[in-house]
Design a protein around this motif. Structure first.
Motif, PDB file in Angstrom:
ATOM      1  N   LEU A 216     -25.545  32.442   5.368  1.00  8.98           N
ATOM      2  CA  LEU A 216     -24.612  32.818   4.289  1.00  8.98           C
ATOM      3  C   LEU A 216     -25.895  33.063   3.139  1.00  8.98           C
ATOM      4  N   GLY A 217     -25.445  34.555   2.727  1.00  8.71           N
ATOM      5  CA  GLY A 217     -27.779  35.004   1.706  1.00  8.71           C
ATOM      6  C   GLY A 217     -26.953  34.877  -0.303  1.00  8.71           C
ATOM      7  N   ALA A 218     -27.742  34.552  -0.523  1.00 15.84           N
ATOM      8  CA  ALA A 218     -27.668  34.995  -1.546  1.00 15.84           C
ATOM      9  C   ALA A 218     -27.434  36.200  -2.264  1.00 15.84           C
ATOM     10  N   THR A 219     -28.033  37.519  -1.254  1.00 17.11           N
ATOM     11  CA  THR A 219     -28.444  38.722  -1.634  1.00 17.11           C
ATOM     12  C   THR A 219     -28.135  39.645  -0.806  1.00 17.11           C
ATOM     13  N   THR A 220     -28.086  40.864  -0.908  1.00 15.22           N
ATOM     14  CA  THR A 220     -27.739  41.903   0.459  1.00 15.22           C
ATOM     15  C   THR A 220     -29.071  42.222   0.457  1.00 15.22           C
ATOM     16  N   ALA A 221     -29.828  42.517   1.881  1.00 15.92           N
ATOM     17  CA  ALA A 221     -30.989  43.139   2.663  1.00 15.92           C
ATOM     18  C   ALA A 221     -31.603  43.891   1.446  1.00 15.92           C
ATOM     19  N   ASN A 274     -16.958  32.908  -8.983  1.00 12.13           N
ATOM     20  CA  ASN A 274     -18.360  31.948  -9.088  1.00 12.13           C
ATOM     21  C   ASN A 274     -19.523  31.574  -9.648  1.00 12.13           C
ATOM     22  N   GLN A 275     -20.225  32.859  -9.069  1.00  9.54           N
ATOM     23  CA  GLN A 275     -21.844  33.490  -9.381  1.00  9.54           C
ATOM     24  C   GLN A 275     -22.314  33.284 -10.469  1.00  9.54           C
ATOM     25  N   ARG A 276     -21.394  33.491 -11.724  1.00  5.81           N
ATOM     26  CA  ARG A 276     -21.937  33.582 -13.029  1.00  5.81           C
ATOM     27  C   ARG A 276     -22.532  35.322 -13.142  1.00  5.81           C
ATOM     28  N   LEU A 277     -22.728  35.610 -11.692  1.00  6.18           N
ATOM     29  CA  LEU A 277     -23.523  37.059 -12.287  1.00  6.18           C
ATOM     30  C   LEU A 277     -22.527  37.860 -12.256  1.00  6.18           C
ATOM     31  N   PRO A 278     -22.696  39.765 -12.423  1.00  5.40           N
ATOM     32  CA  PRO A 278     -22.350  39.935 -11.594  1.00  5.40           C
ATOM     33  C   PRO A 278     -22.620  40.748 -10.422  1.00  5.40           C
ATOM     34  N   SER A 279     -21.947  41.264  -9.537  1.00  7.99           N
ATOM     35  CA  SER A 279     -22.278  41.522  -8.072  1.00  7.99           C
ATOM     36  C   SER A 279     -22.169  43.111  -8.195  1.00  7.99           C
ATOM     37  N   THR A 280     -22.229  43.343  -9.014  1.00  3.25           N
ATOM     38  CA  THR A 280     -22.023  45.242  -8.360  1.00  3.25           C
ATOM     39  C   THR A 280     -23.830  45.315  -9.902  1.00  3.25           C
ATOM     40  N   GLN A 288     -25.988  39.585  -8.352  1.00 13.11           N
ATOM     41  CA  GLN A 288     -26.308  39.745  -6.421  1.00 13.11           C
ATOM     42  C   GLN A 288     -24.628  39.946  -6.044  1.00 13.11           C
ATOM     43  N   HIS A 289     -24.983  40.372  -4.948  1.00 14.49           N
ATOM     44  CA  HIS A 289     -23.616  40.213  -4.224  1.00 14.49           C
ATOM     45  C   HIS A 289     -24.042  38.783  -2.869  1.00 14.49           C
ATOM     46  N   PRO A 290     -23.457  38.368  -2.966  1.00 17.70           N
ATOM     47  CA  PRO A 290     -23.853  37.887  -1.824  1.00 17.70           C
ATOM     48  C   PRO A 290     -22.921  38.271  -0.630  1.00 17.70           C
ATOM     49  N   THR A 291     -23.740  37.458   0.293  1.00 16.26           N
ATOM     50  CA  THR A 291     -23.711  38.275   1.885  1.00 16.26           C
ATOM     51  C   THR A 291     -23.479  37.306   2.640  1.00 16.26           C
ATOM     52  N   ILE A 292     -22.576  37.346   3.854  1.00 19.63           N
ATOM     53  CA  ILE A 292     -22.112  36.866   5.025  1.00 19.63           C
ATOM     54  C   ILE A 292     -21.628  37.425   6.399  1.00 19.63           C
ATOM     55  N   GLY A 293     -22.952  36.678   7.628  1.00 18.84           N
ATOM     56  CA  GLY A 293     -22.197  37.556   8.858  1.00 18.84           C
ATOM     57  C   GLY A 293     -20.789  37.658   9.481  1.00 18.84           C
ATOM     58  N   GLY A 294     -21.227  38.988  10.123  1.00 20.14           N
ATOM     59  CA  GLY A 294     -19.533  39.384  10.460  1.00 20.14           C
ATOM     60  C   GLY A 294     -19.221  38.604  11.965  1.00 20.14           C
TER      61      GLY A 294
END
Lengths: 304, 185
Positions: A216-221, A274-280, A288-294
């Motif tokens: 589970l990551g905070a943001t994209t690569a 709920n991260q209080r920041l835009p994701s796009t 920042q857009h969080p990320t999760i493994g597939g």
């Protein structure tokens, strides 16, 4: 018709029967790695220490009915160096040895949670503490000392032999690099040709994903992650939402909500909402857009 | 008892028996199934159990005397599996396209087979995967007239995913409408 029913019935009973066998929960180990870089020659991240310390408290409280072992590797700068602080110093050697120790020690019914709050490089590498106490992370030519860098490949290869379920929580820039393109699934974040990409992945010889590892990551690569620039008790935006998802109240310093079901996927969706920041990027670069493994498996942390 | 009788009368009024319908048709199928996954990777248990539902719409269907072919599109919803230890398989929503062929063996019994492909979207996470499916099954005709046909279906589907092979043993209903041609002489 009867033949068909006789075929289906044993299959169904066998399948449900698999899940009826007991699966005792074993030990839960949380290794919190957090670096503020205070007093060093790189930008300080004051919220990172709160992240590590409170995640440790939150997991201890969350799994209060199970055996939880918490370890903290925290570096809050060298202003108040002590022997205790040195023991907990998240140098590359210390981080590798702690992870290797737990990977070897934990069994298939155990859970290893590794959280990291600190800097991340453009390839996702983690920036760890120096052995020396002079706060120097940069070499004379201004580049980062390569001995302080834990690369994505190094960390993931450490986790390959793990028999325990492993959850990697990364609140660092470019942490999406830890989501490696293996297995059957593709990320749909920013992907316009989902169908074509999914078919290409099916046809490719991609290696199966590590189904015991959950990232589970905070943001994209390709993007940075953030913490508030000011405030009395701050957290990284990702970790703050993660703590709230776990039911943690940062003001009261305890779990105030006991959720009946917490899975890694649910936490991801909660953080995204709920991260209080835009994701796009529509509002600028402060997103920042969080990320999760597939992959086909989902990690279940709590099921009451 | 009264309710069953009322339902039987209603079906009888709506679908009086007549010649078995043939020609172009539209179809709607609804089915429920347990979804049993066999992993290709190392898992704690050999099989995991979930459940799902499928809605298929046949826009291009044609029924000959004993053969029946249709191209169908639809939606599948599959739940997460039963939790075992720290794990369960993810639930997902799917968009499916399938080619279906049925052969009428007896007056009320047909056998069918279908080949399909799906794009599947894991719930809650931004992740998708492609898959293929193949099905065989039986279709028991419950009622029909020249315009409609209602059947009970029992498809056994193999869902071919890259990391999992899954078995769906469904029970469902299939409703076919044979539109009346108008305006010809």
């Amino acid at each position: 018709m009867k033949t068909l029913l006789w075929l289906i019935l044993p299959l169904l009973l066998l399948s449900v029967g698999c899940e009826l066998t007991s699966a005792p929960h074993g030990r839960i180990v949380h290794l919190a790695i957090a670096l503020s870089y205070r007093g060093s020659d790189v930008q300080s991240l004051p919220a990172a220490i709160n992240d590590g310390e409170e995640l440790a408290l939150a997991f201890g409280d969350l799994f209060c009915d199970r055996l939880v072992i918490g370890q903290q590797l925290i570096w809050d700068g060298d202003g108040h160096a002590s022997e205790t602080a040195d023991l907990c110093r998240p140098t590359k050697e210390a981080v590798i040895s702690h992870i290797a120790l737990w990977v070897a020690a934990l069994d298939s019914n155990d859970l290893l949670i590794i959280s990291y709050s600190g800097h991340g490089l453009e390839d996702g590498s983690l920036v760890l503490a120096p052995e020396s106490h002079d706060g120097a992370l940069l070499l004379e030519d201004g580049t980062l000392n390569p001995l302080l860098i834990l690369t994505v490949e190094e960390l993931l290869s450490l986790l390959v032999p793990a028999r325990a379920a492993t959850l990697l929580l990364l609140d660092s820039c470019y942490s999406g690099n830890f989501i490696t393109p293996t297995g059957s699934s593709i990320s749909t974040i920013g992907t316009t040709e989902i169908f074509a990409a999914a078919w290409r992945r099916y046809a490719s010889g991609a290696t199966p994903s590590n189904c015991r590892l959950f990232v589970l990551g905070a943001t994209t690569a390709d993007h940075t992650s953030f913490e508030p620039l000011a405030g009395s008790h701050t957290h990284g935006y990702f970790t703050r939402a993660l703590l709230e998802g776990l039911g943690w109240d940062c003001t009261q310093q305890r779990l105030t909500v006991r959720r009946p079901l917490i899975t890694a996927d649910w936490l991801y969706a909660y953080i995204l909402a709920n991260q209080r920041l835009p994701s796009t990027s529509e509002g600028g670069t402060w997103y920042q857009h969080p990320t999760i493994g597939g992959g086909p498996m989902e990690l279940v942390l709590i099921k009451r | 008892m009264k309710r069953i009788a009322a339902l039987a009368i209603l079906v009888g009024i709506l679908m009086p028996l007549s010649a078995n319908p043939t020609g172009q048709y539209y179809a709607l199928s609804l089915s429920l199934f347990p979804y049993m996954t066999i992993p290709h990777y190392q898992d704690e248990i050999p099989m995991r159990t979930a459940a799902g539902t499928e809605v298929m719409v046949g826009a291009l269907g044609y029924r000959f005397a004993v053969h029946d072919v249709s191209l169908e599109v639809g939606y599948l919803g599959t739940t997460a599996s039963i939790t075992h230890g720290f794990y369960r398989t993810r639930g997902f929503d799917s968009v499916k396209v399938a080619l279906r062929w049925a052969y009428q063996m007896k007056e009320n019994l047909s056998l069918f087979t279908a080949l399909g492909t799906e794009i599947n979207f894991y719930r809650n996470v931004d992740s998708a995967f492609a898959s293929f499916s193949t099905a065989v099954g039986a279709e028991v005709q419950l009622a029909y007239n020249s315009s409609y046909r209602l059947s009970l279906i029992f498809p056994l589907t193999i869902h071919l995913r890259k990391e999992i092979t899954a078995i769906q043993s469904a029970v469902g209903l299939r409703y076919q409408i044979f539109p009346t041609l108008r305006g010809g002489r």
